[in-house]
Design a protein around this motif. Structure first.
Motif, PDB file in Angstrom:
ATOM      1  N   LEU A 114       0.812  -1.215   0.000  1.00 25.32           N
ATOM      2  CA  LEU A 114       0.000   0.000   0.000  1.00 25.32           C
ATOM      3  C   LEU A 114       0.844   1.263   0.000  1.00 25.32           C
ATOM      4  O   LEU A 114       0.447   2.281  -0.570  1.00 25.32           O
ATOM      5  CB  LEU A 114      -0.936   0.002   1.211  1.00 25.32           C
ATOM      6  N   VAL A 115       2.008   1.218   0.614  1.00 27.56           N
ATOM      7  CA  VAL A 115       2.850   2.415   0.705  1.00 27.56           C
ATOM      8  C   VAL A 115       3.785   2.529  -0.489  1.00 27.56           C
ATOM      9  O   VAL A 115       4.358   3.599  -0.731  1.00 27.56           O
ATOM     10  CB  VAL A 115       3.635   2.399   2.037  1.00 27.56           C
ATOM     11  N   LEU A 116       3.928   1.464  -1.274  1.00 23.52           N
ATOM     12  CA  LEU A 116       4.846   1.485  -2.404  1.00 23.52           C
ATOM     13  C   LEU A 116       4.586   2.636  -3.379  1.00 23.52           C
ATOM     14  O   LEU A 116       5.549   3.233  -3.898  1.00 23.52           O
ATOM     15  CB  LEU A 116       4.790   0.142  -3.141  1.00 23.52           C
ATOM     16  N   PRO A 117       3.318   3.013  -3.657  1.00 22.83           N
ATOM     17  CA  PRO A 117       3.104   4.158  -4.564  1.00 22.83           C
ATOM     18  C   PRO A 117       3.613   5.489  -4.019  1.00 22.83           C
ATOM     19  O   PRO A 117       3.870   6.405  -4.810  1.00 22.83           O
ATOM     20  CB  PRO A 117       1.576   4.196  -4.731  1.00 22.83           C
ATOM     21  N   TYR A 118       3.751   5.636  -2.701  1.00 24.17           N
ATOM     22  CA  TYR A 118       4.217   6.905  -2.138  1.00 24.17           C
ATOM     23  C   TYR A 118       5.532   7.364  -2.765  1.00 24.17           C
ATOM     24  O   TYR A 118       5.592   8.448  -3.355  1.00 24.17           O
ATOM     25  CB  TYR A 118       4.378   6.769  -0.618  1.00 24.17           C
ATOM     26  N   PRO A 119       6.623   6.595  -2.623  1.00 26.09           N
ATOM     27  CA  PRO A 119       7.892   7.084  -3.193  1.00 26.09           C
ATOM     28  C   PRO A 119       7.895   7.116  -4.712  1.00 26.09           C
ATOM     29  O   PRO A 119       8.545   7.983  -5.306  1.00 26.09           O
ATOM     30  CB  PRO A 119       8.931   6.087  -2.650  1.00 26.09           C
ATOM     31  N   PHE A 120       7.179   6.187  -5.364  1.00 29.55           N
ATOM     32  CA  PHE A 120       7.175   6.173  -6.820  1.00 29.55           C
ATOM     33  C   PHE A 120       6.455   7.396  -7.384  1.00 29.55           C
ATOM     34  O   PHE A 120       6.934   8.039  -8.323  1.00 29.55           O
ATOM     35  CB  PHE A 120       6.532   4.891  -7.338  1.00 29.55           C
ATOM     36  N   LEU A 121       5.292   7.726  -6.814  1.00 33.23           N
ATOM     37  CA  LEU A 121       4.573   8.908  -7.279  1.00 33.23           C
ATOM     38  C   LEU A 121       5.380  10.176  -7.028  1.00 33.23           C
ATOM     39  O   LEU A 121       5.387  11.099  -7.845  1.00 33.23           O
ATOM     40  CB  LEU A 121       3.215   9.003  -6.581  1.00 33.23           C
ATOM     41  N   ALA A 122       6.062  10.228  -5.889  1.00 35.93           N
ATOM     42  CA  ALA A 122       6.848  11.418  -5.560  1.00 35.93           C
ATOM     43  C   ALA A 122       8.122  11.509  -6.396  1.00 35.93           C
ATOM     44  O   ALA A 122       8.520  12.594  -6.818  1.00 35.93           O
ATOM     45  CB  ALA A 122       7.189  11.404  -4.071  1.00 35.93           C
ATOM     46  N   CYS A 177       6.851  20.686  -8.869  1.00 38.16           N
ATOM     47  CA  CYS A 177       6.328  21.796  -9.671  1.00 38.16           C
ATOM     48  C   CYS A 177       5.267  21.320 -10.656  1.00 38.16           C
ATOM     49  O   CYS A 177       5.045  21.952 -11.688  1.00 38.16           O
ATOM     50  CB  CYS A 177       7.462  22.502 -10.408  1.00 38.16           C
ATOM     51  N   THR A 178       4.635  20.172 -10.356  1.00 36.19           N
ATOM     52  CA  THR A 178       3.508  19.692 -11.153  1.00 36.19           C
ATOM     53  C   THR A 178       2.323  19.441 -10.225  1.00 36.19           C
ATOM     54  O   THR A 178       2.430  19.576  -8.999  1.00 36.19           O
ATOM     55  CB  THR A 178       3.865  18.391 -11.893  1.00 36.19           C
ATOM     56  N   ASP A 179       1.211  19.070 -10.798  1.00 35.48           N
ATOM     57  CA  ASP A 179       0.001  18.789 -10.040  1.00 35.48           C
ATOM     58  C   ASP A 179       0.229  17.576  -9.129  1.00 35.48           C
ATOM     59  O   ASP A 179       0.640  16.507  -9.590  1.00 35.48           O
ATOM     60  CB  ASP A 179      -1.150  18.504 -11.009  1.00 35.48           C
ATOM     61  N   THR A 180      -0.023  17.745  -7.841  1.00 39.72           N
ATOM     62  CA  THR A 180       0.224  16.671  -6.869  1.00 39.72           C
ATOM     63  C   THR A 180      -1.073  16.103  -6.301  1.00 39.72           C
ATOM     64  O   THR A 180      -1.058  15.469  -5.251  1.00 39.72           O
ATOM     65  CB  THR A 180       1.091  17.194  -5.709  1.00 39.72           C
ATOM     66  N   ARG A 181      -2.181  16.320  -6.988  1.00 39.85           N
ATOM     67  CA  ARG A 181      -3.454  15.856  -6.448  1.00 39.85           C
ATOM     68  C   ARG A 181      -3.531  14.348  -6.339  1.00 39.85           C
ATOM     69  O   ARG A 181      -4.157  13.818  -5.405  1.00 39.85           O
ATOM     70  CB  ARG A 181      -4.611  16.393  -7.301  1.00 39.85           C
ATOM     71  N   ILE A 182      -2.893  13.620  -7.261  1.00 37.16           N
ATOM     72  CA  ILE A 182      -2.927  12.155  -7.193  1.00 37.16           C
ATOM     73  C   ILE A 182      -2.271  11.660  -5.906  1.00 37.16           C
ATOM     74  O   ILE A 182      -2.801  10.785  -5.211  1.00 37.16           O
ATOM     75  CB  ILE A 182      -2.236  11.543  -8.426  1.00 37.16           C
ATOM     76  N   SER A 183      -1.123  12.241  -5.569  1.00 40.64           N
ATOM     77  CA  SER A 183      -0.440  11.871  -4.323  1.00 40.64           C
ATOM     78  C   SER A 183      -1.302  12.207  -3.112  1.00 40.64           C
ATOM     79  O   SER A 183      -1.383  11.425  -2.154  1.00 40.64           O
ATOM     80  CB  SER A 183       0.907  12.585  -4.224  1.00 40.64           C
ATOM     81  N   SER A 184      -1.957  13.372  -3.143  1.00 46.70           N
ATOM     82  CA  SER A 184      -2.807  13.769  -2.022  1.00 46.70           C
ATOM     83  C   SER A 184      -4.005  12.830  -1.879  1.00 46.70           C
ATOM     84  O   SER A 184      -4.347  12.411  -0.772  1.00 46.70           O
ATOM     85  CB  SER A 184      -3.283  15.209  -2.219  1.00 46.70           C
ATOM     86  N   TYR A 185      -4.631  12.499  -3.005  1.00 46.63           N
ATOM     87  CA  TYR A 185      -5.781  11.609  -2.959  1.00 46.63           C
ATOM     88  C   TYR A 185      -5.380  10.216  -2.488  1.00 46.63           C
ATOM     89  O   TYR A 185      -6.108   9.578  -1.716  1.00 46.63           O
ATOM     90  CB  TYR A 185      -6.437  11.510  -4.341  1.00 46.63           C
ATOM     91  N   TYR A 186      -4.225   9.752  -2.940  1.00 43.32           N
ATOM     92  CA  TYR A 186      -3.788   8.423  -2.503  1.00 43.32           C
ATOM     93  C   TYR A 186      -3.445   8.429  -1.011  1.00 43.32           C
ATOM     94  O   TYR A 186      -3.703   7.454  -0.303  1.00 43.32           O
ATOM     95  CB  TYR A 186      -2.585   7.950  -3.313  1.00 43.32           C
ATOM     96  N   GLY A 187      -2.860   9.526  -0.540  1.00 40.59           N
ATOM     97  CA  GLY A 187      -2.588   9.639   0.886  1.00 40.59           C
ATOM     98  C   GLY A 187      -3.859   9.586   1.716  1.00 40.59           C
ATOM     99  O   GLY A 187      -3.910   8.937   2.769  1.00 40.59           O
ATOM    100  N   LEU A 188      -4.912  10.256   1.244  1.00 40.18           N
ATOM    101  CA  LEU A 188      -6.197  10.192   1.942  1.00 40.18           C
ATOM    102  C   LEU A 188      -6.787   8.790   1.887  1.00 40.18           C
ATOM    103  O   LEU A 188      -7.400   8.323   2.855  1.00 40.18           O
ATOM    104  CB  LEU A 188      -7.165  11.205   1.323  1.00 40.18           C
ATOM    105  N   PHE A 189      -6.606   8.104   0.746  1.00 37.11           N
ATOM    106  CA  PHE A 189      -7.092   6.735   0.624  1.00 37.11           C
ATOM    107  C   PHE A 189      -6.437   5.833   1.667  1.00 37.11           C
ATOM    108  O   PHE A 189      -7.113   5.053   2.353  1.00 37.11           O
ATOM    109  CB  PHE A 189      -6.801   6.207  -0.781  1.00 37.11           C
ATOM    110  N   VAL A 190      -5.121   5.941   1.802  1.00 36.63           N
ATOM    111  CA  VAL A 190      -4.413   5.123   2.785  1.00 36.63           C
ATOM    112  C   VAL A 190      -4.868   5.473   4.199  1.00 36.63           C
ATOM    113  O   VAL A 190      -5.071   4.592   5.035  1.00 36.63           O
ATOM    114  CB  VAL A 190      -2.885   5.308   2.634  1.00 36.63           C
ATOM    115  N   LEU A 191      -5.054   6.766   4.461  1.00 37.16           N
ATOM    116  CA  LEU A 191      -5.455   7.203   5.791  1.00 37.16           C
ATOM    117  C   LEU A 191      -6.817   6.648   6.181  1.00 37.16           C
ATOM    118  O   LEU A 191      -6.980   6.066   7.260  1.00 37.16           O
ATOM    119  CB  LEU A 191      -5.466   8.734   5.850  1.00 37.16           C
TER     120      LEU A 191
END
Length: 332
Positions: A175-183, A209-223
């Motif tokens: 579940l956490v694997l997308p965190y570093p890859f997306l970043a 310097c790009t749209d980070t909404r995917i990372s934010s949404y995935y973080g909320l999903f994990v939370l």
């Protein structure tokens, strides 16, 4: 909007070669700069004292738990196996952040390699999810032990405990694997200064310097879908446990049975309450000073690894008796 001017104000703490690189455009820098606790740089040495103390207690306490369980055959059961998993998780979690944090406080060693930053990010968030899963497994153990005690040894066998532990680890790892890859795949062209003591996911992603909404949404999903579900399962388990306890005929029996759960409940509160407070403050505490955000985030990560061995050592009779016997026997 206020963080970029703050970065500019604190650049006099950094060598010229670092500050110069932050004023030019670049993509994916070779290093990040961990600022520590912004605004409290002059107090870093003093702040390091409680940090170092908490880390020392966490290391000593969790290794003690592992040693006692390993050397005492009567503790070779599901509850204590889960406790060993928790101790290992706490050791990895605290070691993922404290050594680098102390190097910032003591030696002004603020640089961290680009890849090392994302590795640290992965370990921190992975073991937070693993720890949450272990608390669910421990709640399951208490549920079976109290609500169906005759089948406890047949349900939670050693192979079953191993399978549960493996499932908890795999869930956290995947579940956490997308965190570093997306970043990592995002271009970083604003600044390489991280306003934190470690590579916390939100603190790093906001530098992109790009749209980070995917990372934010995935973080909320994990939370919500991971820790939210974990809290739900723990609540359901303890609802059934409390019903079974209150159905016991005598007060002494109720108190004795509840006592077997008290250490687990204290550990759960020590883990989830600071996390809830930190999350709410991040979402809604926009007027709270940045250094307070960073301090709370660090205390949250260190509090549970420090308190867990104390809670289980003091409130679990078998561990406490073994610890007292060890010191008494050693002194004779």
């Amino acid at each position: 909007m206020q963080e970029i001017p703050f970065c500019l104000r604190v650049t006099h703490f950094l060598p010229y070669s670092m500050t110069d690189s932050n004023t030019t455009n670049f993509t994916n820098p070779s290093k990040f700069i961990l600022l520590g606790i912004p605004g409290l740089e002059v107090a870093h040495v003093w702040i390091s004292i409680p940090f170092c103390t908490m880390y020392a207690i966490a290391i000593l306490g969790n290794f003690t738990i592992l040693f006692i369980v390993k050397t005492e055959p009567s503790l070779h059961g599901p509850m204590y196996y889960f406790l060993c998993m928790l101790a290992i998780t706490d050791l990895v979690l605290s070691t993922s952040i404290v050594p680098k944090t102390l190097s910032i406080f003591w030696f002004n060693s603020r640089e961290i390699d680009f890849s090392a930053c994302f590795t640290q990010m992965y370990f921190i968030h992975c073991f937070l999810v693993i720890e949450s899963g272990i608390f669910v497994a421990m709640a399951l153990d208490r549920y079976v032990a109290i609500c169906d005690p005759l089948r406890h040894s047949t349900i939670l066998t050693n192979p079953m405990v191993a399978k549960i532990g493996m499932a908890v680890v795999l869930r956290g790892s995947m579940l956490v694997l997308p965190y570093p890859f997306l970043a990592r795949w995002r271009p970083y062209c604003k600044t390489n200064i991280i306003l934190h003591t470690h590579c916390e996911h939100r603190a790093v992603v906001k530098l992109a310097c790009t749209d980070t909404r995917i990372s934010s949404y995935y973080g909320l999903f994990v939370l919500f879908c991971v820790k939210g579900l974990d809290v739900f399962f723990i609540t359901v388990s303890y609802t059934q446990i409390l019903r079974a306890i209150f159905s016991l005929p005598t007060k002494d029996a109720r108190l004795k049975t509840f006592g077997t759960c008290s250490s687990h409940l204290c550990a759960i509160l020590a883990f989830y309450i600071p996390h809830l407070f930190s999350s709410l403050m991040h979402r809604y505490g926009h007027n709270v000073a940045l250094h307070f955000h960073v301090l709370i985030a660090n205390v949250y990560l260190l509090l549970s690894p420090m308190l867990n061995p104390i809670i289980y050592g003091v409130r679990t009779k078998q561990i406490w008796d073994k610890l007292l016997w060890f010191f008494t026997h050693k002194g004779t």
